[in-house]
Write a protein that holds these residues in place. Structure first.
Motif, PDB file in Angstrom:
ATOM      1  N   TYR A   1      37.146 -17.526  -2.302  1.00  0.00           N
ATOM      2  CA  TYR A   1      37.024 -18.723  -1.473  1.00  0.00           C
ATOM      3  C   TYR A   1      35.824 -18.626  -0.538  1.00  0.00           C
ATOM      4  CZ  TYR A   1      41.905 -19.909  -2.646  1.00  0.00           C
ATOM      5  OH  TYR A   1      43.085 -20.230  -3.300  1.00  0.00           O
ATOM      6  N   ASN A   2      35.301 -19.794  -0.164  1.00  0.00           N
ATOM      7  CA  ASN A   2      34.318 -19.915   0.908  1.00  0.00           C
ATOM      8  C   ASN A   2      34.833 -20.898   1.952  1.00  0.00           C
ATOM      9  OD1 ASN A   2      31.659 -19.644  -1.454  1.00  0.00           O
ATOM     10  ND2 ASN A   2      32.227 -18.099   0.043  1.00  0.00           N
ATOM     11  N   ASN A   3      34.401 -20.695   3.182  1.00  0.00           N
ATOM     12  CA  ASN A   3      34.844 -21.526   4.296  1.00  0.00           C
ATOM     13  C   ASN A   3      33.758 -22.540   4.643  1.00  0.00           C
ATOM     14  OD1 ASN A   3      36.077 -22.596   6.527  1.00  0.00           O
ATOM     15  ND2 ASN A   3      36.156 -20.689   7.689  1.00  0.00           N
ATOM     16  N   LEU A   4      34.098 -23.812   4.580  1.00  0.00           N
ATOM     17  CA  LEU A   4      33.176 -24.870   4.991  1.00  0.00           C
ATOM     18  C   LEU A   4      33.811 -25.668   6.108  1.00  0.00           C
ATOM     19  CD1 LEU A   4      30.564 -26.477   4.669  1.00  0.00           C
ATOM     20  CD2 LEU A   4      31.727 -27.886   2.948  1.00  0.00           C
ATOM     21  N   PHE A   5      33.341 -25.422   7.309  1.00  0.00           N
ATOM     22  CA  PHE A   5      33.807 -26.135   8.503  1.00  0.00           C
ATOM     23  C   PHE A   5      35.332 -26.053   8.656  1.00  0.00           C
ATOM     24  CE2 PHE A   5      30.010 -29.033   7.404  1.00  0.00           C
ATOM     25  CZ  PHE A   5      29.118 -28.118   7.959  1.00  0.00           C
ATOM     26  N   GLY A   6      35.884 -24.885   8.316  1.00  0.00           N
ATOM     27  CA  GLY A   6      37.314 -24.672   8.484  1.00  0.00           C
ATOM     28  C   GLY A   6      38.141 -24.940   7.246  1.00  0.00           C
ATOM     29  N   LEU A   7      37.518 -25.461   6.191  1.00  0.00           N
ATOM     30  CA  LEU A   7      38.229 -25.726   4.938  1.00  0.00           C
ATOM     31  C   LEU A   7      37.886 -24.635   3.935  1.00  0.00           C
ATOM     32  CD1 LEU A   7      39.926 -27.574   3.083  1.00  0.00           C
ATOM     33  CD2 LEU A   7      37.791 -28.749   2.484  1.00  0.00           C
ATOM     34  N   TRP A   8      38.891 -23.862   3.517  1.00  0.00           N
ATOM     35  CA  TRP A   8      38.668 -22.801   2.534  1.00  0.00           C
ATOM     36  C   TRP A   8      38.740 -23.383   1.137  1.00  0.00           C
ATOM     37  CZ3 TRP A   8      37.004 -18.008   3.605  1.00  0.00           C
ATOM     38  CH2 TRP A   8      37.115 -17.563   4.924  1.00  0.00           C
ATOM     39  N   MET A   9      37.646 -23.225   0.381  1.00  0.00           N
ATOM     40  CA  MET A   9      37.535 -23.822  -0.942  1.00  0.00           C
ATOM     41  C   MET A   9      37.417 -22.729  -2.007  1.00  0.00           C
ATOM     42  SD  MET A   9      34.655 -26.723  -0.103  1.00  0.00           S
ATOM     43  CE  MET A   9      33.428 -25.409   0.058  1.00  0.00           C
ATOM     44  N   PRO A  10      38.226 -22.823  -3.093  1.00  0.00           N
ATOM     45  CA  PRO A  10      38.066 -21.853  -4.188  1.00  0.00           C
ATOM     46  C   PRO A  10      36.737 -22.076  -4.892  1.00  0.00           C
ATOM     47  CG  PRO A  10      39.635 -23.568  -4.794  1.00  0.00           C
ATOM     48  CD  PRO A  10      39.313 -23.782  -3.350  1.00  0.00           C
ATOM     49  N   ARG A  11      36.029 -20.993  -5.166  1.00  0.00           N
ATOM     50  CA  ARG A  11      34.710 -21.085  -5.777  1.00  0.00           C
ATOM     51  C   ARG A  11      34.623 -20.128  -6.956  1.00  0.00           C
ATOM     52  NH1 ARG A  11      30.612 -22.225  -2.176  1.00  0.00           N
ATOM     53  NH2 ARG A  11      29.347 -22.669  -4.034  1.00  0.00           N
ATOM     54  N   GLY A  12      33.992 -20.547  -8.016  1.00  0.00           N
ATOM     55  CA  GLY A  12      33.737 -19.681  -9.156  1.00  0.00           C
ATOM     56  C   GLY A  12      32.266 -19.367  -9.246  1.00  0.00           C
ATOM     57  N   GLY A  13      31.898 -18.600 -10.266  1.00  0.00           N
ATOM     58  CA  GLY A  13      30.490 -18.364 -10.563  1.00  0.00           C
ATOM     59  C   GLY A  13      29.771 -17.512  -9.554  1.00  0.00           C
ATOM     60  N   ALA A  14      30.313 -16.335  -9.221  1.00  0.00           N
ATOM     61  CA  ALA A  14      29.600 -15.428  -8.322  1.00  0.00           C
ATOM     62  C   ALA A  14      28.219 -15.144  -8.886  1.00  0.00           C
ATOM     63  CB  ALA A  14      30.385 -14.135  -8.151  1.00  0.00           C
TER      64      ALA A  14
ATOM     65  N   PHE B   1      28.875 -17.872   0.921  1.00  0.00           N
ATOM     66  CA  PHE B   1      29.501 -17.651   2.228  1.00  0.00           C
ATOM     67  C   PHE B   1      28.664 -18.181   3.377  1.00  0.00           C
ATOM     68  CE2 PHE B   1      27.420 -13.800   0.776  1.00  0.00           C
ATOM     69  CZ  PHE B   1      26.557 -13.495   1.809  1.00  0.00           C
ATOM     70  N   ALA B   2      27.371 -18.449   3.139  1.00  0.00           N
ATOM     71  CA  ALA B   2      26.538 -19.062   4.185  1.00  0.00           C
ATOM     72  C   ALA B   2      26.522 -20.583   4.053  1.00  0.00           C
ATOM     73  CB  ALA B   2      25.117 -18.519   4.106  1.00  0.00           C
ATOM     74  N   LEU B   3      27.448 -21.129   3.285  1.00  0.00           N
ATOM     75  CA  LEU B   3      27.464 -22.561   2.980  1.00  0.00           C
ATOM     76  C   LEU B   3      27.361 -23.454   4.215  1.00  0.00           C
ATOM     77  CD1 LEU B   3      27.751 -24.854   0.916  1.00  0.00           C
ATOM     78  CD2 LEU B   3      30.239 -24.533   1.020  1.00  0.00           C
ATOM     79  N   PRO B   4      28.115 -23.223   5.296  1.00  0.00           N
ATOM     80  CA  PRO B   4      28.003 -24.123   6.463  1.00  0.00           C
ATOM     81  C   PRO B   4      26.596 -24.154   7.052  1.00  0.00           C
ATOM     82  CG  PRO B   4      29.963 -22.757   6.619  1.00  0.00           C
ATOM     83  CD  PRO B   4      29.148 -22.193   5.509  1.00  0.00           C
ATOM     84  N   LEU B   5      25.970 -22.979   7.166  1.00  0.00           N
ATOM     85  CA  LEU B   5      24.610 -22.923   7.696  1.00  0.00           C
ATOM     86  C   LEU B   5      23.636 -23.612   6.750  1.00  0.00           C
ATOM     87  CD1 LEU B   5      22.520 -21.915   9.730  1.00  0.00           C
ATOM     88  CD2 LEU B   5      22.480 -19.734   8.484  1.00  0.00           C
ATOM     89  N   THR B   6      23.792 -23.356   5.454  1.00  0.00           N
ATOM     90  CA  THR B   6      22.916 -23.971   4.458  1.00  0.00           C
ATOM     91  C   THR B   6      23.039 -25.492   4.497  1.00  0.00           C
ATOM     92  OG1 THR B   6      23.162 -22.027   3.036  1.00  0.00           O
ATOM     93  CG2 THR B   6      22.329 -24.031   2.010  1.00  0.00           C
ATOM     94  N   LEU B   7      24.268 -25.982   4.580  1.00  0.00           N
ATOM     95  CA  LEU B   7      24.483 -27.429   4.609  1.00  0.00           C
ATOM     96  C   LEU B   7      23.914 -28.039   5.877  1.00  0.00           C
ATOM     97  CD1 LEU B   7      25.720 -29.771   3.038  1.00  0.00           C
ATOM     98  CD2 LEU B   7      27.867 -29.380   4.278  1.00  0.00           C
ATOM     99  N   ALA B   8      24.072 -27.352   7.010  1.00  0.00           N
ATOM    100  CA  ALA B   8      23.522 -27.856   8.265  1.00  0.00           C
ATOM    101  C   ALA B   8      21.998 -27.965   8.179  1.00  0.00           C
ATOM    102  CB  ALA B   8      23.923 -26.945   9.419  1.00  0.00           C
ATOM    103  N   LEU B   9      21.360 -26.952   7.601  1.00  0.00           N
ATOM    104  CA  LEU B   9      19.902 -26.986   7.453  1.00  0.00           C
ATOM    105  C   LEU B   9      19.469 -28.078   6.483  1.00  0.00           C
ATOM    106  CD1 LEU B   9      19.115 -23.153   7.309  1.00  0.00           C
ATOM    107  CD2 LEU B   9      18.713 -24.719   9.218  1.00  0.00           C
TER     108      LEU B   9
END
Length: 487
Positions: free
Chosen positions: A241-254, A454-462
């Protein structure tokens, strides 16, 4: 991310940089009272369980497991939360442990070294057919230097993106043929995954077995690690899972390179199995190598405080952590007290809760007060607020573009262009994002796919800030042209 000279060389690089950025932004945006320290606690099963329960609740991470050992006994092993199938996490639930795998690969090499099948201080090229590089210094690289990460391998001179497409360890090694070293072997330390993937291929050649078969027969089975493997066909950990603004989302494809049989990060194991591993690493229980072999794996090299898959701390403890985009893990042992700690999670956010837990439990083992359990909620809130602010500013910029253009009618083009530069700076920052993170990461390569985990929130903000600024600039130019035509 690692600082320029990392104290904990195995802590995830992008995670540390992203977390530092997010925490800084959070501190700037919000102010909250400091949490009081938790009361002192002994490292009893009840104390461990109480802390881990609180940490699981505070962090919100979907699944978490822990094991604490002392001597030849498991003090406590348990799971908290759920996996991607909705099943309850237990001490036997499998997790990817990423770079914690490096100490396992080192053990495989040491087993073969003590049997005379691998020579630690002889050149790798003499022992591994098919291994070569476009650098004559490769003839000097020894097996010990691979395991100590002093070989000269570096993300700056090895095309790690190309290596991600390798279909086997043999293919992986062959792809190094057009790469070079960053320094003379044995003179400098640099954390680089190819060291341990070459070592894993050497295990295959020296043993005549696949890396998976060797690890199962010579490491997992003798230690009773029944829920461990080097590929998910044998033990399936499910999605992380990754956390996006408090929402934990299942993710595939490491995306962090080859996972199957990877010597740098392919191990899948459980908290209970890690307990057996920690016990043997502390010289108790079933032993796979001699006392001298174990000591050699725990000794730092002459150029850095890193042993064979272990970071050697000033207090004599050993630690290694790992990240595979949606999984975090850490292992820690104290040879003096006999304690061992491992924490695994199937959720990767802006903060590494496994490292937080390890540090707290290690403090408790020393009779100290642990820090208050917490996650990355503050950073997530700050980045969500910044993302919303970027959207609002973009809308305002587009709406006010007509007024902006009207004020600049008839002015020289170069002055108008200069006025557009500030709103385009977020786009420049975003396009440079992976390169900038790589620059501050002690040479580690950070790719575009990796920043979306795991850096998804920062990436999305940018990204949102870049789009908002670009939309504002485009709207201004369109309005400016319209105003000019009307005139």
């Amino acid at each position: 991310m690692h600082p320029i000279e990392p104290r904990h060389p195995a802590r995830p690089l992008l995670a540390k940089a992203a977390a530092a950025t997010a925490i800084a932004l959070a501190a700037f945006t919000f102010s909250t009272p400091a949490a009081s320290a938790a009361p002192a606690a002994e490292l009893t099963p009840e104390a461990v369980d109480a802390y881990m329960t609180d940490l699981h609740e505070a962090s919100g991470v979907p699944g978490l497991s822990v094991v604490v050992t002392r001597g030849d006994a498991i003090v406590h092993a348990a799971g908290y939360g759920h996996d991607s199938d909705g099943d309850e996490i237990t001490a036997d639930s499998p997790f990817r442990v990423a770079s914690v795998s490096k100490s396992f690969t080192a053990m495989a090499v040491m087993i073969l070294a003590e049997e005379g099948a691998i020579a630690l201080d002889e050149p790798v090229v003499d022992q591994l057919p098919g291994f070569d590089m476009a650098d004559e210094r490769v003839d000097q690289v020894t097996v010990r230097q691979l395991l100590n990460q002093t070989s000269g391998f570096s993300d700056t001179t090895i095309d790690v993106v190309e290596l991600q497409d390798a279909t086997s360890l043999e293919d992986y090694v062959a792809r190094l043929a057009d790469d070079a070293l960053a320094s003379d072997p044995g003179t400098d330390w640099e954390y680089a995954n190819p060291n341990f993937n070459v070592a894993a291929r050497l295990v295959e050649v020296a043993s005549g077995q696949t890396f998976a078969a060797f690890m199962d027969e010579r490491v997992f089975t003798p230690l009773g690690m029944e829920h461990s493997a080097t590929r998910d066909e044998a033990v399936d950990p499910g999605l992380g899972y990754n956390n996006l603004f408090g929402l934990w989302m299942p993710r595939g494809g490491a995306v962090d390179g080859m996972l199957d049989d990877s010597g740098s990060g392919g191990i899948i194991t459980s908290a209970a199995d890690m307990g057996r591993w920690l016990i043997t690493q502390n010289g108790e229980g079933a032993q796979l190598v001699s006392e001298a072999g174990l000591a050699a794996m725990h000794a730092p090299s002459a150029v850095h405080d890193y042993g064979m898959g272990w970071g050697v701390e000033p207090d004599g403890t050993l630690v290694h952590s790992g990240n595979l985009m949606t999984y975090n893990a850490v292992e820690w042992i104290d040879p003096e007290s006999g304690y061992g700690i491992a924490v695994l999670t199937n959720g990767a956010g802006m903060a590494d809760v496994t490292y937080t837990a390890m540090e707290a439990l290690a403090a408790m083992a020393n009779g100290e007060e642990p820090d208050e359990p917490k996650g990355d909620a503050l950073a997530q809130i700050a980045l969500a607020a910044l993302t919303a602010a970027a959207i609002a500013l973009g809308v305002v910029g587009v709406v006010r573009s007509r007024r902006w253009a009207g004020k600049r009618r008839g002015r020289p083009a170069w002055r108008v262009a200069l006025r557009c530069i500030p709103v385009l700076l977020p786009a420049v920052l975003f396009l440079s994002y992976p390169a900038l993170v790589s620059l501050i990461s002690n040479g580690r390569t950070v790719t575009w796919p990796s920043v979306w985990y795991f850096a998804l929130p920062l990436t999305l903000a940018l990204l949102v800030a870049a789009l908002a600024g670009t939309a504002t600039a485009v709207a201004r130019l369109i309005r400016l042209r319209s105003v000019g035509s009307a005139a």
